[in-house]
Motif scaffolding. Structure first.
Motif, PDB file in Angstrom:
ATOM      1  N   UNK A  64      29.562  32.047  33.835  1.00  0.00           N
ATOM      2  CA  UNK A  64      30.041  33.419  33.743  1.00  0.00           C
ATOM      3  C   UNK A  64      29.874  34.179  35.047  1.00  0.00           C
ATOM      4  N   UNK A  65      28.722  34.016  35.691  1.00  0.00           N
ATOM      5  CA  UNK A  65      28.492  34.700  36.972  1.00  0.00           C
ATOM      6  C   UNK A  65      29.475  34.206  38.036  1.00  0.00           C
ATOM      7  N   UNK A  66      29.697  32.884  38.062  1.00  0.00           N
ATOM      8  CA  UNK A  66      30.649  32.333  39.026  1.00  0.00           C
ATOM      9  C   UNK A  66      32.054  32.865  38.768  1.00  0.00           C
ATOM     10  N   UNK A  67      32.466  32.859  37.505  1.00  0.00           N
ATOM     11  CA  UNK A  67      33.796  33.374  37.173  1.00  0.00           C
ATOM     12  C   UNK A  67      33.927  34.850  37.478  1.00  0.00           C
ATOM     13  N   UNK A  69      32.371  36.566  39.761  1.00  0.00           N
ATOM     14  CA  UNK A  69      32.476  36.787  41.206  1.00  0.00           C
ATOM     15  C   UNK A  69      33.840  36.384  41.740  1.00  0.00           C
ATOM     16  N   UNK A  70      34.367  35.272  41.249  1.00  0.00           N
ATOM     17  CA  UNK A  70      35.676  34.805  41.723  1.00  0.00           C
ATOM     18  C   UNK A  70      36.755  35.832  41.397  1.00  0.00           C
ATOM     19  N   UNK A  71      36.730  36.373  40.184  1.00  0.00           N
ATOM     20  CA  UNK A  71      37.740  37.372  39.815  1.00  0.00           C
ATOM     21  C   UNK A  71      37.599  38.616  40.689  1.00  0.00           C
ATOM     22  N   UNK A  72      36.364  39.040  40.952  1.00  0.00           N
ATOM     23  CA  UNK A  72      36.160  40.208  41.797  1.00  0.00           C
ATOM     24  C   UNK A  72      36.732  39.979  43.194  1.00  0.00           C
ATOM     25  N   UNK A  73      36.525  38.794  43.745  1.00  0.00           N
ATOM     26  CA  UNK A  73      37.037  38.504  45.082  1.00  0.00           C
ATOM     27  C   UNK A  73      38.560  38.484  45.095  1.00  0.00           C
ATOM     28  N   UNK A  74      39.161  38.040  43.988  1.00  0.00           N
ATOM     29  CA  UNK A  74      40.620  38.013  43.901  1.00  0.00           C
ATOM     30  C   UNK A  74      41.189  39.424  43.750  1.00  0.00           C
ATOM     31  N   UNK A  75      40.526  40.242  42.929  1.00  0.00           N
ATOM     32  CA  UNK A  75      41.054  41.579  42.640  1.00  0.00           C
ATOM     33  C   UNK A  75      40.677  42.609  43.700  1.00  0.00           C
ATOM     34  N   UNK A  76      39.613  42.362  44.469  1.00  0.00           N
ATOM     35  CA  UNK A  76      39.190  43.301  45.515  1.00  0.00           C
ATOM     36  C   UNK A  76      38.821  42.530  46.781  1.00  0.00           C
ATOM     37  N   UNK A  77      39.795  41.912  47.435  1.00  0.00           N
ATOM     38  CA  UNK A  77      39.478  41.039  48.563  1.00  0.00           C
ATOM     39  C   UNK A  77      39.264  41.760  49.892  1.00  0.00           C
ATOM     40  N   UNK A  78      39.621  43.046  49.968  1.00  0.00           N
ATOM     41  CA  UNK A  78      39.673  43.716  51.265  1.00  0.00           C
ATOM     42  C   UNK A  78      38.307  43.818  51.957  1.00  0.00           C
ATOM     43  N   UNK A  79      37.218  43.935  51.185  1.00  0.00           N
ATOM     44  CA  UNK A  79      35.895  44.059  51.789  1.00  0.00           C
ATOM     45  C   UNK A  79      35.385  42.741  52.365  1.00  0.00           C
ATOM     46  N   UNK A  80      36.043  41.665  52.027  1.00  0.00           N
ATOM     47  CA  UNK A  80      35.541  40.349  52.412  1.00  0.00           C
ATOM     48  C   UNK A  80      36.495  39.601  53.340  1.00  0.00           C
ATOM     49  N   UNK A  92      27.180  37.593  48.473  1.00  0.00           N
ATOM     50  CA  UNK A  92      26.131  38.587  48.210  1.00  0.00           C
ATOM     51  C   UNK A  92      26.354  39.269  46.860  1.00  0.00           C
ATOM     52  N   UNK A  93      26.157  38.553  45.783  1.00  0.00           N
ATOM     53  CA  UNK A  93      26.417  39.116  44.454  1.00  0.00           C
ATOM     54  C   UNK A  93      25.411  40.208  44.099  1.00  0.00           C
ATOM     55  N   UNK A  94      24.265  40.254  44.807  1.00  0.00           N
ATOM     56  CA  UNK A  94      23.279  41.296  44.529  1.00  0.00           C
ATOM     57  C   UNK A  94      23.770  42.675  44.954  1.00  0.00           C
ATOM     58  N   UNK A 101      36.130  40.330  33.454  1.00  0.00           N
ATOM     59  CA  UNK A 101      37.231  39.425  33.113  1.00  0.00           C
ATOM     60  C   UNK A 101      36.912  37.993  33.528  1.00  0.00           C
ATOM     61  N   UNK A 102      36.485  37.834  34.761  1.00  0.00           N
ATOM     62  CA  UNK A 102      36.096  36.504  35.204  1.00  0.00           C
ATOM     63  C   UNK A 102      34.862  36.006  34.487  1.00  0.00           C
ATOM     64  N   UNK A 103      33.956  36.957  34.168  1.00  0.00           N
ATOM     65  CA  UNK A 103      32.752  36.579  33.437  1.00  0.00           C
ATOM     66  C   UNK A 103      33.069  36.026  32.064  1.00  0.00           C
ATOM     67  N   UNK A 104      34.022  36.643  31.374  1.00  0.00           N
ATOM     68  CA  UNK A 104      34.426  36.152  30.056  1.00  0.00           C
ATOM     69  C   UNK A 104      35.037  34.756  30.153  1.00  0.00           C
ATOM     70  N   UNK A 105      35.919  34.564  31.132  1.00  0.00           N
ATOM     71  CA  UNK A 105      36.573  33.270  31.284  1.00  0.00           C
ATOM     72  C   UNK A 105      35.565  32.180  31.655  1.00  0.00           C
ATOM     73  N   UNK A 106      34.734  32.471  32.661  1.00  0.00           N
ATOM     74  CA  UNK A 106      33.743  31.484  33.067  1.00  0.00           C
ATOM     75  C   UNK A 106      32.699  31.241  32.002  1.00  0.00           C
ATOM     76  N   UNK A 107      32.233  32.317  31.367  1.00  0.00           N
ATOM     77  CA  UNK A 107      31.250  32.172  30.303  1.00  0.00           C
ATOM     78  C   UNK A 107      31.785  31.391  29.129  1.00  0.00           C
TER      79      UNK A 107
END
Length: 285
Positions: A64-67, A69-80, A92-94, A101-107
Motif C-alpha cells: 500500500x505504501x509503495x502504491x 507513493x507511485x500514484x503521488x509521483x504520477x499525479x504530482x511529478x513537478x516537485x521531483x 522521501x516519503x516522510x 488511490x495508489x494505497x488502495x490499489x497496492x494494499x
C-alpha cells in the motif's frame, strides 16, 4: 472578518539523540494500527482465526505504501522531475505524499497475496476492513497538519488554517481551508455510516467495503476542488477528481449488482479456522 484561526506546527520532526521521529510517520503508523485492530475484531466476529489481520497487514501495508507513493509521483511529478525538481526526493516519503488511490490499489494487491496464502476470500477481509480503513485514513491525515500540507484555498471562515513554509519556517499570508481536516471528519462519518449499515444489514461479498469506498469518494470530490497544491490536471480539473468519480462509479456498480449472501456463520467458522461464537447479531466492531 476572521474570528479565529487554526494554528499549524512549525516543526514535524523531533530527535531522540541521533534518531529523527517524524510526526507524519507516527500518524500513518497509528492509522494502520487502528485500522488493523478494527479489522481483527471484525474478522474474529466472522469466525476467522485470531491474528489473521496481522498476517494481512504484513503484506498489505508495504504494498500500500509503495502504491501510494507511485500514484503521488504520477499525479504530482513537478516537485521531483520537473524544472528545478529533485528526483531523490521521490524517496522521501516522510515529507508527505502518499495517495489513498495508489494505497488502495497496492494494499489490495498485498492483501490478495496474503488471503490466498490463508485460504480466505478477499471479500471477507475487505468487509472486515471497511469501517477501519476510513478511521485509519482520518488519523493519517493528521500528519498533513504537522507537515503544513494538503490545505485549500484562502478563506475567512473562523476555522481558517495558518500555514508555514516548512523550508523557511515563514508563515504564509492569509488563512486557508484545512482540507485535510475536512477529509478526516468526513472519513469518520463514513466509518460510522458503514458500521451502522453493516450492523443493520450484515453485508457480505465485499459490499461493506464498496459502501466505504462510495462514501469516501463522494466526499473526496468536493474536498479536492478546494485544494490548491500543485497536481496534474485535465481540462482544468485535478486528476484526483476524475479518479474519485471513476472509483465511485465502480464501487456503486459493484454494490448494486452483487447479490447479498445468506449468512452461514457456522460454516464460515469451520472453513476459516475460527469460532462462530462471536458472530451472532451483526458485524462486530
Amino acid at each position: 472578518m476572521v474570528l479565529a484561526a487554526v494554528p499549524s506546527p512549525v516543526t514535524s520532526v523531533w530527535h531522540l539523540g541521533p534518531l529523527p521521529v517524524r510526526a507524519y510517520a507516527l500518524c500513518i503508523l497509528a492509522g494502520i494500527a487502528v485500522a488493523t485492530l478494527i479489522m481483527e475484531r471484525r474478522l474474529r466476529a466472522r469466525g476467522v482465526a485470531a491474528g489473521t489481520s496481522l498476517d494481512i497487514a504484513v503484506w498489505a501495508v508495504p504494498f500500500g505504501i509503495l502504491g501510494a507513493r507511485i500514484y503521488h509521483l504520477i499525479s504530482s511529478p513537478q516537485d521531483y522531475f520537473g524544472a528545478g525538481g529533485d528526483p531523490l526526493r521521490a524517496l522521501a516519503i516522510w515529507e508527505g505524499g502518499l495517495s489513498i488511490w495508489g494505497g488502495l490499489a497496492g494494499g489490495a494487491l498485498g492483501a490478495w497475496i496474503a488471503v490466498r496464502r490463508r485460504g480466505l476470500p478477499l471479500s471477507v477481509a475487505a468487509d472486515a476492513l471497511a469501517p477501519g480503513l476510513p478511521v485509519g485514513q482520518a488519523i493519517g491525515r493528521l500528519g498533513n497538519w504537522f507537515n503544513n500540507e494538503v490545505y485549500g484555498r484562502l478563506t475567512t471562515v473562523p476555522w481558517g488554517l495558518e500555514v508555514h513554509d516548512m523550508r523557511t519556517g515563514q508563515l504564509l499570508p492569509g488563512l486557508y481551508h484545512p482540507t485535510f481536516a475536512y477529509e478526516a471528519l468526513w472519513n469518520l462519518g463514513v466509518a460510522l455510516l458503514v458500521w451502522g449499515a453493516d450492523h443493520r444489514f450484515a453485508f457480505r461479498r465485499g459490499r461493506a467495503f464498496a459502501l466505504a469506498v462510495m462514501g469516501y469518494t463522494a466526499g473526496r470530490v468536493w474536498i479536492e476542488t478546494l485544494r490548491i497544491d500543485e497536481a496534474t490536471t485535465f481540462f482544468g480539473v485535478r486528476l484526483n477528481v476524475f479518479t474519485a468519480v471513476l472509483v465511485f462509479l465502480g464501487a456503486t456498480l459493484y454494490f448494486l449488482t452483487t447479490r447479498p449472501e445468506a449468512r452461514q456463520p457456522d460454516r464460515a467458522a469451520a472453513q476459516y479456522g475460527g469460532s462462530a461464537a462471536g458472530d451472532g447479531g451483526g458485524s462486530g466492531g
